[in-house]
Write a protein that holds these residues in place. Structure first.
Motif, mmCIF file in Angstrom:
data_model
loop_
_atom_site.group_PDB
_atom_site.id
_atom_site.type_symbol
_atom_site.label_atom_id
_atom_site.label_comp_id
_atom_site.label_asym_id
_atom_site.label_seq_id
_atom_site.Cartn_x
_atom_site.Cartn_y
_atom_site.Cartn_z
ATOM 1 N N ALA A 1 0.794 -1.045 0.169
ATOM 2 C CA ALA A 1 -0.018 -0.172 0.081
ATOM 3 C C ALA A 1 0.790 1.188 -0.148
ATOM 4 N N VAL A 2 1.911 1.351 0.904
ATOM 5 C CA VAL A 2 2.585 2.709 1.012
ATOM 6 C C VAL A 2 3.528 2.614 -0.334
ATOM 7 N N GLU A 3 4.013 1.590 -0.846
ATOM 8 C CA GLU A 3 4.796 1.720 -2.007
ATOM 9 C C GLU A 3 4.065 2.215 -3.144
ATOM 10 N N ASP B 1 -0.732 8.303 5.603
ATOM 11 C CA ASP B 1 -1.139 7.947 6.854
ATOM 12 C C ASP B 1 -2.479 7.537 6.935
ATOM 13 N N GLU B 2 -3.454 8.280 6.379
ATOM 14 C CA GLU B 2 -4.905 7.845 6.197
ATOM 15 C C GLU B 2 -5.123 6.378 5.717
ATOM 16 N N ILE B 3 -4.440 6.036 4.667
ATOM 17 C CA ILE B 3 -4.449 4.692 4.094
ATOM 18 C C ILE B 3 -4.040 3.631 4.899
ATOM 19 N N TYR C 1 -9.806 1.987 0.409
ATOM 20 C CA TYR C 1 -9.358 2.930 -0.136
ATOM 21 C C TYR C 1 -9.200 2.936 -1.571
ATOM 22 N N THR C 2 -9.713 4.116 -2.205
ATOM 23 C CA THR C 2 -9.504 4.133 -3.910
ATOM 24 C C THR C 2 -9.127 5.248 -4.413
ATOM 25 N N THR C 3 -8.521 5.042 -5.334
ATOM 26 C CA THR C 3 -8.203 6.497 -6.269
ATOM 27 C C THR C 3 -8.734 6.424 -7.615
ATOM 28 N N SER C 4 -8.915 7.546 -8.147
ATOM 29 C CA SER C 4 -9.612 7.827 -9.487
ATOM 30 C C SER C 4 -8.671 7.684 -10.434
#
Length: 360
Positions: free
Chosen positions: A260-262, A275-277, A299-302
């Motif tokens: 997730a962080v990468e 930090d939220e993710i 969590y989702t990104t557009s």
């Protein structure tokens, strides 16, 4: 021959390959270690030839003296040739390498790991490469080569193949054996592109893979981190709409896996959002979706391209990625249930099974 002799002979004939390997491990563990080392030498030479002895020793994490001894044995056996420019595989070395890989898989128990992965995550197929790509770059290349073979066998004329970007996907495209002629296949990027390294972007990977397969390609030429409003606006442009419609017709999808962080950093997400993710429990990412340990999207990104909801209509979704550091991420993505096939390495497979509470 007496009865005892006939019984022993019959028993020997009935021993399976797994049983023979088990005997090797118990009676001659040093034999197994030596076989694995020689396999690793051949594998490294295969991907880096010609390679000098010092560079080979450094990549293996062995002393140059140790490698020289093994090199002499392999050279005497006719498996490598040594020239002024370094070490290369002989024809016999190339021929034996892949069969030896199968045997090494038995030695380290990759077949058992494959069965456990299939059972735990409900996979159609699991393939585990011996080793850990976090520690050995040759393992990543072998994983990519095997993934390319699986993909090639899955493709039929008329297929649309969607591929993601990333290091492993770039390796997969590079190790795809060129087709002898043209094929009625279209390769597209599954999503927009990430990062500044053009060679690893989805558009570039799609173009290279299409050329290797003898097919055509369509590219988006758009970043994956567009905002919602901009993405919606761009999607109405005729050329982009045509590519997006083609992407939605994908019969085969190939993707990697990231922590997730990468992946958040690759998308240039702000530290506060990262930090939220992490606070939401995300450990893995695929297609812009972040998964927790149970495979739940948190969590989702557009972006433009394939969404998770599109994958239910895809015939074959293949995940290719490894490294023990990605074990939790791999488990999270597989738990979500959309991949049908996984090609990974021993390090990631063991870590993924530990992550879900299976001590193997």
């Amino acid at each position: 021959m007496d009865h005892a002799g006939r019984t022993a002979s019959s028993r020997a004939q009935m021993l399976s390959a797994e049983e023979i390997v088990s005997l090797h491990r118990r009676v001659m563990p040093e034999f197994c270690e030596r076989i694995i080392l020689r396999y690793n030498i051949l594998r490294h030479v295969s991907y880096a030839q010609p390679i000098g002895r010092r560079a080979l020793a450094q990549s293996l994490g062995e002393s140059e003296r140790h490698v020289r001894r093994e090199e002499n044995i392999l050279r005497t056996a006719g498996l490598v040739v040594v020239g002024s420019d370094g070490i290369r595989l002989s024809k016999d070395g190339e021929d034996i390498l892949w069969d030896l890989g199968e045997y090494v898989g038995l030695l380290v128990g990759t077949g058992r790991l494959e069965g456990l992965l299939q059972q735990e995550f409900g996979l159609r197929q699991a393939i585990v490469i011996a080793g850990d790509s976090d520690e050995d770059e040759a393992v990543k290349r072998e994983m990519a080569r095997v993934g390319a073979c699986v993909l090639r066998d899955a493709i039929s004329d008329g297929d649309v193949v969607a591929v993601c970007g990333g290091t492993t996907m770039a390796e997969l495209a590079a190790h795809t054996v060129p087709a002898p002629g043209k094929r009625n296949v279209v390769v597209v990027p599954a999503r927009g592109s990430l990062g500044e390294d053009v060679e690893k972007q989805a558009d570039t990977v799609a173009a290279l893979l299409a050329k290797k397969l003898g097919g055509a390609y369509r590219i988006l030429n758009l970043p994956d981190d567009l905002g919602c409003e901009l993405a919606a606006s761009v999607a109405e442009e005729p050329r982009i709409r045509e590519v997006l419609d083609t992407i939605k017709q994908s019969r085969i999808v190939v993707h990697g896996v990231g922590t997730a962080v990468e992946m958040a950093r690759r998308r240039n997400i702000s530290p506060s959002e990262i930090d939220e993710i992490v606070g939401l429990g995300a450990v893995g990412e695929a297609f812009g979706f972040y998964f927790d340990r149970d495979g739940k999207v948190v969590y989702t990104t557009s972006s433009l391209g394939l969404r998770l909801t599109d994958l239910s209509a895809v015939n074959t979704v293949m995940c290719v990625g490894g490294g023990s550091s990605k074990g939790h991420a791999l488990a999270a993505v597989l738990y979500n249930g959309f991949p049908h096939i996984v090609v990974t390495d021993e390090g990631a497979a063991r870590a993924a099974l530990v992550a879900v509470g299976d001590p193997e």
